[in-house]
Motif scaffolding. Structure first.
Motif, PDB file in Angstrom:
ATOM      1  N   ILE A 155      -9.615  11.141  -4.684  1.00 45.52           N
ATOM      2  CA  ILE A 155      -8.239  10.638  -4.756  1.00 45.52           C
ATOM      3  C   ILE A 155      -8.156   9.385  -3.895  1.00 45.52           C
ATOM      4  CG2 ILE A 155      -5.812  11.142  -4.262  1.00 45.52           C
ATOM      5  CD1 ILE A 155      -6.418  14.087  -4.783  1.00 45.52           C
ATOM      6  N   ASN A 156      -7.631   8.301  -4.465  1.00 45.36           N
ATOM      7  CA  ASN A 156      -7.486   7.045  -3.727  1.00 45.36           C
ATOM      8  C   ASN A 156      -6.273   7.153  -2.796  1.00 45.36           C
ATOM      9  OD1 ASN A 156      -7.105   4.455  -2.848  1.00 45.36           O
ATOM     10  ND2 ASN A 156      -7.241   3.511  -4.869  1.00 45.36           N
ATOM     11  N   LEU A 157      -6.524   7.458  -1.525  1.00 50.47           N
ATOM     12  CA  LEU A 157      -5.424   7.717  -0.588  1.00 50.47           C
ATOM     13  C   LEU A 157      -4.687   6.452  -0.155  1.00 50.47           C
ATOM     14  CD1 LEU A 157      -6.947  10.533   1.622  1.00 50.47           C
ATOM     15  CD2 LEU A 157      -5.253  10.762  -0.174  1.00 50.47           C
ATOM     16  N   THR A 158      -5.234   5.276  -0.427  1.00 51.39           N
ATOM     17  CA  THR A 158      -4.530   4.030  -0.091  1.00 51.39           C
ATOM     18  C   THR A 158      -3.228   3.936  -0.889  1.00 51.39           C
ATOM     19  OG1 THR A 158      -6.733   3.095  -0.028  1.00 51.39           O
ATOM     20  CG2 THR A 158      -4.915   1.555   0.251  1.00 51.39           C
ATOM     21  N   TYR A 159      -3.247   4.448  -2.148  1.00 51.87           N
ATOM     22  CA  TYR A 159      -2.078   4.324  -3.012  1.00 51.87           C
ATOM     23  C   TYR A 159      -1.428   5.651  -3.371  1.00 51.87           C
ATOM     24  CZ  TYR A 159      -3.517  -0.501  -3.371  1.00 51.87           C
ATOM     25  OH  TYR A 159      -3.848  -1.788  -3.058  1.00 51.87           O
ATOM     26  N   CYS A 160      -1.963   6.784  -2.894  1.00 52.08           N
ATOM     27  CA  CYS A 160      -1.380   8.098  -3.218  1.00 52.08           C
ATOM     28  C   CYS A 160      -0.004   8.218  -2.565  1.00 52.08           C
ATOM     29  CB  CYS A 160      -2.293   9.210  -2.735  1.00 52.08           C
ATOM     30  SG  CYS A 160      -1.549  10.837  -2.907  1.00 52.08           S
ATOM     31  N   LYS A 182       0.858  -1.194   0.000  1.00 54.37           N
ATOM     32  CA  LYS A 182       0.000   0.000   0.000  1.00 54.37           C
ATOM     33  C   LYS A 182       0.890   1.238   0.000  1.00 54.37           C
ATOM     34  CE  LYS A 182      -4.274  -1.876   1.773  1.00 54.37           C
ATOM     35  NZ  LYS A 182      -3.978  -3.189   1.205  1.00 54.37           N
ATOM     36  N   THR A 183       1.102   1.801  -1.191  1.00 51.91           N
ATOM     37  CA  THR A 183       2.103   2.866  -1.334  1.00 51.91           C
ATOM     38  C   THR A 183       1.662   4.176  -0.680  1.00 51.91           C
ATOM     39  OG1 THR A 183       1.239   3.204  -3.540  1.00 51.91           O
ATOM     40  CG2 THR A 183       3.287   1.999  -3.377  1.00 51.91           C
ATOM     41  N   GLY A 184       0.457   4.214  -0.111  1.00 53.05           N
ATOM     42  CA  GLY A 184       0.037   5.385   0.666  1.00 53.05           C
ATOM     43  C   GLY A 184       0.939   5.608   1.869  1.00 53.05           C
ATOM     44  N   ASP A 185       1.621   4.548   2.316  1.00 53.58           N
ATOM     45  CA  ASP A 185       2.559   4.651   3.452  1.00 53.58           C
ATOM     46  C   ASP A 185       3.748   5.565   3.145  1.00 53.58           C
ATOM     47  OD1 ASP A 185       0.945   2.675   4.288  1.00 53.58           O
ATOM     48  OD2 ASP A 185       2.442   1.076   4.327  1.00 53.58           O
ATOM     49  N   TRP A 186       4.071   5.752   1.860  1.00 55.59           N
ATOM     50  CA  TRP A 186       5.252   6.527   1.465  1.00 55.59           C
ATOM     51  C   TRP A 186       5.057   8.003   1.712  1.00 55.59           C
ATOM     52  CZ3 TRP A 186       7.145   4.606  -4.016  1.00 55.59           C
ATOM     53  CH2 TRP A 186       7.292   3.211  -3.980  1.00 55.59           C
ATOM     54  N   ARG A 187       3.789   8.392   1.852  1.00 54.57           N
ATOM     55  CA  ARG A 187       3.431   9.804   1.779  1.00 54.57           C
ATOM     56  C   ARG A 187       3.734  10.530   3.091  1.00 54.57           C
ATOM     57  NH1 ARG A 187      -1.929   8.555   0.950  1.00 54.57           N
ATOM     58  NH2 ARG A 187      -2.687   9.081   2.988  1.00 54.57           N
ATOM     59  N   ASP A 188       4.253  11.766   3.009  1.00 52.15           N
ATOM     60  CA  ASP A 188       4.361  12.568   4.230  1.00 52.15           C
ATOM     61  C   ASP A 188       3.369  13.719   4.240  1.00 52.15           C
ATOM     62  OD1 ASP A 188       5.622  14.055   2.348  1.00 52.15           O
ATOM     63  OD2 ASP A 188       7.496  14.325   3.437  1.00 52.15           O
ATOM     64  N   ALA A 189       2.813  14.067   3.076  1.00 51.98           N
ATOM     65  CA  ALA A 189       1.774  15.100   3.028  1.00 51.98           C
ATOM     66  C   ALA A 189       0.584  14.551   2.235  1.00 51.98           C
ATOM     67  CB  ALA A 189       2.310  16.360   2.378  1.00 51.98           C
ATOM     68  N   THR A 190      -0.618  14.880   2.679  1.00 49.71           N
ATOM     69  CA  THR A 190      -1.831  14.326   2.075  1.00 49.71           C
ATOM     70  C   THR A 190      -2.562  15.392   1.263  1.00 49.71           C
ATOM     71  OG1 THR A 190      -2.002  12.919   4.003  1.00 49.71           O
ATOM     72  CG2 THR A 190      -3.977  13.103   2.657  1.00 49.71           C
ATOM     73  N   PRO A 191      -2.978  15.075   0.019  1.00 41.14           N
ATOM     74  CA  PRO A 191      -3.749  16.067  -0.744  1.00 41.14           C
ATOM     75  C   PRO A 191      -5.175  16.185  -0.206  1.00 41.14           C
ATOM     76  CG  PRO A 191      -3.530  14.040  -2.006  1.00 41.14           C
ATOM     77  CD  PRO A 191      -2.749  13.843  -0.742  1.00 41.14           C
ATOM     78  N   VAL A 192      -5.597  17.419   0.076  1.00 37.54           N
ATOM     79  CA  VAL A 192      -6.959  17.668   0.553  1.00 37.54           C
ATOM     80  C   VAL A 192      -7.647  18.575  -0.459  1.00 37.54           C
ATOM     81  CG1 VAL A 192      -8.346  18.616   2.432  1.00 37.54           C
ATOM     82  CG2 VAL A 192      -6.211  17.431   2.950  1.00 37.54           C
TER      83      VAL A 192
END
Lengths: 299, 97
Positions: free
Chosen positions: B67-72, B21-31
């Motif tokens: 936006i699919n946040l699981t993979y963002c 689940k590449t969403g783990d890579w993220r440090d900022a989330t698009p809102v």
């Protein structure tokens, strides 16, 4: 803009959760390459970032059949696929070879030249991220002057980039094009066109690489756009010897609004050790190339 | 039932989430601010530049945009390219507050 967007194939062939870096320029370009080529395509790839994107055995993140081959034999393996399909009487399948700039400019050039000389019916795509980015940013013959890489760490690269388009044009192939992921509709149209043409077709995509070029991932599209606006990357196609500007480069050539290369250079960490002399040399080199393209477009 | 393949080559099968689940890579989330988003404001398919430039292809071009946040992976290209500045990248610490 939206009207044009809805003509684009809505199917996604790259599945989410792949191994590409965050903000990868190749990933944007590859999405539109596959959208334009659709099903009934066979890909062949050498060792490159794209192999990483395709994933580890036994899972892949791309829904199009693909063959992994050795570094030097991309175009040779494509020739084999074309011959195999001809033997099986399958004429509806497009064979596409995709290699990085190392696999095209340096290591893969002899197989590519051989296949182009034989007129093998396939599309060769070179995604040019200006270095061996998969193995950690080593210098390739596509690296521009003044760039820092792990193999040119002190003095920066002293030579200009190789003009691969000219080498491929020397093979008298029916279709050549350059594109950029910052202009996806232009890229999509070129691949739709390339799919219809018979014979060897060569397409070069200039893909910005955030870790290798040292800029934040959010700027990928912006850097790609600046490359076109400064004339470092020129969008054009050569169909049966007829040169034609496309997209943004066409607008720039008509209005004469090309920006100086400093706008492109200053945003990337790889150019931080570039001297003013080298900057001047790069600007003159870009100007020379651009004037040559203008002359060809008028002829 | 799984179809037995006579081909004994090493062959991969396509699947979502090859790298996890590449969403783990993220440090900022698009809102997304739907009051600014052009497609939501006009209430018809328009703009969709976030869908066009997303490297992962995880933006759903509907009304409203999802936006699919699981993979963002949180690259921030959508926020940078949005002409209405409707997408902002929120750092994780701020999102928790």
């Amino acid at each position: 803009m939206p009207e044009k967007l809805f003509k684009v194939n809505a199917e996604e062939y790259i599945l989410p959760g792949n191994r590409a870096c965050s903000g990868c320029g190749l990933s944007i370009a590859y999405r539109y390459v596959l959208k334009a080529l659709r099903e009934n395509t066979i890909l062949t790839l050498p060792a490159s970032c794209l192999t990483v994107l395709h994933g580890l055995y036994p899972i892949t993140s791309v829904g199009i059949p693909c063959l992994n081959c050795t570094f030097a034999s991309t175009a040779a393996s494509a020739s084999g696929l074309v011959a195999g399909l001809a033997a099986m009487n399958r004429s509806d399948i497009t064979v596409v070879a995709i290699a990085g700039d190392g696999g095209t400019f340096d290591i893969g050039i002899q197989a590519l030249s051989g296949a182009a000389e034989r007129g093998t019916d396939f599309i060769f795509v070179c995604y040019d991220n200006e270095g061996y980015m998969n193995t950690g940013t080593q210098r390739s013959s596509a690296t521009p002057m003044g760039a820092l890489t792990t193999t040119t760490p002190i003095l920066t690269k002293q030579q200009h980039k190789k003009d691969m388009m000219k080498i491929m044009e020397g093979h008298d192939i029916p279709y050549l094009a350059t594109c950029s992921p910052s202009f996806p509709i232009d890229l999509y149209d070129k691949f739709v066109k390339a799919k219809r043409i018979k014979g060897t077709r060569y397409v070069q995509i200039a893909t910005p690489c955030p870790p290798g070029w040292v800029f934040p991932p959010k700027d990928t599209v912006k850097i790609g756009r600046l490359a076109v606006e400064t004339g470092i990357v020129v969008l054009y196609e050569i169909e049966n010897g007829k040169f034609r500007f496309t997209g943004r480069s066409k607008t720039i050539s008509e209005k004469g609004t090309r920006a100086p290369v400093i706008h492109y250079v200053e945003r990337q960490g790889r150019f931080k050790k570039m001297s003013m002399e080298q900057l001047g040399q790069l600007q003159r080199w870009v100007d020379g190339k651009w004037n040559e393209y203008l002359r060809r477009a008028e002829a | 039932m799984e179809i037995k393949d006579d081909n004994i080559s090493a062959m991969c099968r396509p699947a979502v989430g090859e790298a996890g689940k590449t969403g783990d890579w993220r440090d900022a989330t698009p809102v997304i601010d739907h009051a600014k988003c052009i497609a939501s404001v006009k209430n018809r398919p328009a703009c969709y530049l976030c869908w066009l430039y997303c490297p992962e292809g995880i933006v759903k071009a509907g009304i409203p945009i999802e936006i699919n946040l699981t993979y963002c992976k949180g690259c921030g290209i959508c926020a940078e390219e949005c002409p209405a500045r409707a997408i902002t990248m929120v750092m994780h610490e701020e999102a928790k507050k």
